[in-house]
Design a protein around this motif. Structure first.
Motif, mmCIF file in Angstrom:
data_model
loop_
_atom_site.group_PDB
_atom_site.id
_atom_site.type_symbol
_atom_site.label_atom_id
_atom_site.label_comp_id
_atom_site.label_asym_id
_atom_site.label_seq_id
_atom_site.Cartn_x
_atom_site.Cartn_y
_atom_site.Cartn_z
ATOM 1 N N VAL A 1 -1.486 8.291 6.999
ATOM 2 C CA VAL A 1 -0.693 9.314 6.317
ATOM 3 C C VAL A 1 -1.395 10.647 6.524
ATOM 4 O O VAL A 1 -2.562 10.796 6.179
ATOM 5 N N GLY A 2 -0.685 11.604 7.115
ATOM 6 C CA GLY A 2 -1.271 12.918 7.354
ATOM 7 C C GLY A 2 -2.507 12.865 8.224
ATOM 8 O O GLY A 2 -3.442 13.639 8.031
ATOM 9 N N GLY A 3 -2.533 11.939 9.176
ATOM 10 C CA GLY A 3 -3.660 11.844 10.088
ATOM 11 C C GLY A 3 -4.862 11.103 9.529
ATOM 12 O O GLY A 3 -5.892 11.004 10.185
ATOM 13 N N GLU A 4 -4.753 10.571 8.305
ATOM 14 C CA GLU A 4 -5.860 9.834 7.692
ATOM 15 C C GLU A 4 -5.453 8.396 7.431
ATOM 16 O O GLU A 4 -4.323 8.122 7.049
ATOM 17 N N LEU A 5 -6.403 7.479 7.609
ATOM 18 C CA LEU A 5 -6.172 6.072 7.298
ATOM 19 C C LEU A 5 -6.367 5.884 5.798
ATOM 20 O O LEU A 5 -7.423 6.223 5.261
ATOM 21 N N VAL A 6 -5.336 5.395 5.116
ATOM 22 C CA VAL A 6 -5.420 5.181 3.673
ATOM 23 C C VAL A 6 -5.004 3.752 3.341
ATOM 24 O O VAL A 6 -4.256 3.116 4.078
ATOM 25 N N THR A 7 -5.515 3.276 2.221
ATOM 26 C CA THR A 7 -5.095 1.994 1.669
ATOM 27 C C THR A 7 -4.375 2.303 0.377
ATOM 28 O O THR A 7 -4.928 2.943 -0.512
ATOM 29 N N ALA A 8 -3.126 1.877 0.272
ATOM 30 C CA ALA A 8 -2.306 2.192 -0.899
ATOM 31 C C ALA A 8 -1.720 0.909 -1.486
ATOM 32 O O ALA A 8 -1.477 -0.063 -0.772
ATOM 33 N N VAL A 9 -1.486 0.939 -2.795
ATOM 34 C CA VAL A 9 -0.873 -0.198 -3.485
ATOM 35 C C VAL A 9 0.606 0.110 -3.674
ATOM 36 O O VAL A 9 0.969 1.133 -4.239
ATOM 37 N N VAL B 1 4.551 -3.869 7.622
ATOM 38 C CA VAL B 1 5.671 -3.524 6.753
ATOM 39 C C VAL B 1 6.039 -2.056 6.925
ATOM 40 O O VAL B 1 5.248 -1.264 7.424
ATOM 41 N N LYS B 2 7.267 -1.722 6.490
ATOM 42 C CA LYS B 2 7.754 -0.341 6.548
ATOM 43 C C LYS B 2 8.203 0.058 5.154
ATOM 44 O O LYS B 2 8.904 -0.699 4.472
ATOM 45 N N VAL B 3 7.811 1.277 4.736
ATOM 46 C CA VAL B 3 8.222 1.813 3.444
ATOM 47 C C VAL B 3 9.707 2.169 3.521
ATOM 48 O O VAL B 3 10.139 2.864 4.442
ATOM 49 N N LEU B 4 10.499 1.680 2.563
ATOM 50 C CA LEU B 4 11.949 1.859 2.594
ATOM 51 C C LEU B 4 12.395 3.258 2.201
ATOM 52 O O LEU B 4 13.358 3.785 2.738
ATOM 53 N N GLU B 5 11.728 3.865 1.223
ATOM 54 C CA GLU B 5 12.066 5.230 0.813
ATOM 55 C C GLU B 5 10.802 5.930 0.347
ATOM 56 O O GLU B 5 9.790 5.277 0.081
ATOM 57 N N ASP B 6 10.852 7.263 0.270
ATOM 58 C CA ASP B 6 9.677 8.028 -0.151
ATOM 59 C C ASP B 6 9.121 7.448 -1.447
ATOM 60 O O ASP B 6 9.873 7.180 -2.385
ATOM 61 N N VAL B 7 7.809 7.248 -1.493
ATOM 62 C CA VAL B 7 7.170 6.685 -2.684
ATOM 63 C C VAL B 7 5.791 7.311 -2.856
ATOM 64 O O VAL B 7 5.113 7.621 -1.883
ATOM 65 N N THR B 8 5.425 7.524 -4.096
ATOM 66 C CA THR B 8 4.064 7.943 -4.408
ATOM 67 C C THR B 8 3.330 6.718 -4.911
ATOM 68 O O THR B 8 3.690 6.150 -5.934
ATOM 69 N N ALA B 9 2.330 6.295 -4.159
ATOM 70 C CA ALA B 9 1.554 5.100 -4.490
ATOM 71 C C ALA B 9 0.147 5.539 -4.893
ATOM 72 O O ALA B 9 -0.179 6.724 -4.851
ATOM 73 N N LYS B 10 -0.671 4.580 -5.264
ATOM 74 C CA LYS B 10 -2.068 4.850 -5.613
ATOM 75 C C LYS B 10 -2.959 4.230 -4.550
ATOM 76 O O LYS B 10 -2.685 3.145 -4.054
ATOM 77 N N VAL C 1 -1.011 8.871 -3.491
ATOM 78 C CA VAL C 1 -0.808 8.994 -2.050
ATOM 79 C C VAL C 1 0.693 8.994 -1.807
ATOM 80 O O VAL C 1 1.387 8.077 -2.238
ATOM 81 N N PHE C 2 1.204 10.040 -1.144
ATOM 82 C CA PHE C 2 2.630 10.108 -0.838
ATOM 83 C C PHE C 2 2.890 9.376 0.470
ATOM 84 O O PHE C 2 2.301 9.683 1.504
ATOM 85 N N LEU C 3 3.786 8.386 0.415
ATOM 86 C CA LEU C 3 4.168 7.634 1.604
ATOM 87 C C LEU C 3 5.617 7.950 1.921
ATOM 88 O O LEU C 3 6.519 7.536 1.192
ATOM 89 N N PRO C 4 5.873 8.708 2.985
ATOM 90 C CA PRO C 4 7.260 9.022 3.345
ATOM 91 C C PRO C 4 8.007 7.785 3.827
ATOM 92 O O PRO C 4 7.408 6.853 4.351
ATOM 93 N N SER C 5 9.302 7.813 3.666
ATOM 94 C CA SER C 5 10.166 6.739 4.156
ATOM 95 C C SER C 5 9.886 6.486 5.631
ATOM 96 O O SER C 5 9.726 7.418 6.406
#
Length: 81
Positions: A58-66, A16-25, A32-36
């Motif tokens: 994100v930022g060179g790190e592997l993250v799991t976000a909701v 999937v692709k994030v549609l717009e900038d979002v701050t997730a957990k 966790v900030f996920l850029p568009s």
């Protein structure tokens, strides 16, 4: 029963692709900030099907976000054999 507005039911393994900038957990509840345009792989779908856990870099790190299902769009799905 699937709602008419919900066209795609996401599955584990979907890209999937994030549609717009979002701050997730993340799984620890940390923001966790996920850029568009960030792409990730769905690792788990909540029972309600409105929340997804995605794994992304994100930022060179592997993250799991909701994220919510309306914050992402399907990029790729493996075809059924």
């Amino acid at each position: 029963m699937q709602e008419k507005e919900q066209e795609i039911v996401f599955q584990a393994g979907d890209v999937v692709k994030v549609l717009e900038d979002v701050t997730a957990k993340d799984f620890e509840g940390i923001d966790v900030f996920l850029p568009s345009g960030t792409q990730g792989t769905v690792v788990e779908v909540a029972e309600s099907e409105f929340q997804l856990e995605i794994e992304c870099v994100v930022g060179g790190e592997l993250v799991t976000a909701v994220v919510q299902d309306d914050q992402v769009e399907l990029v790729w799905r493996e075809r059924e054999p």
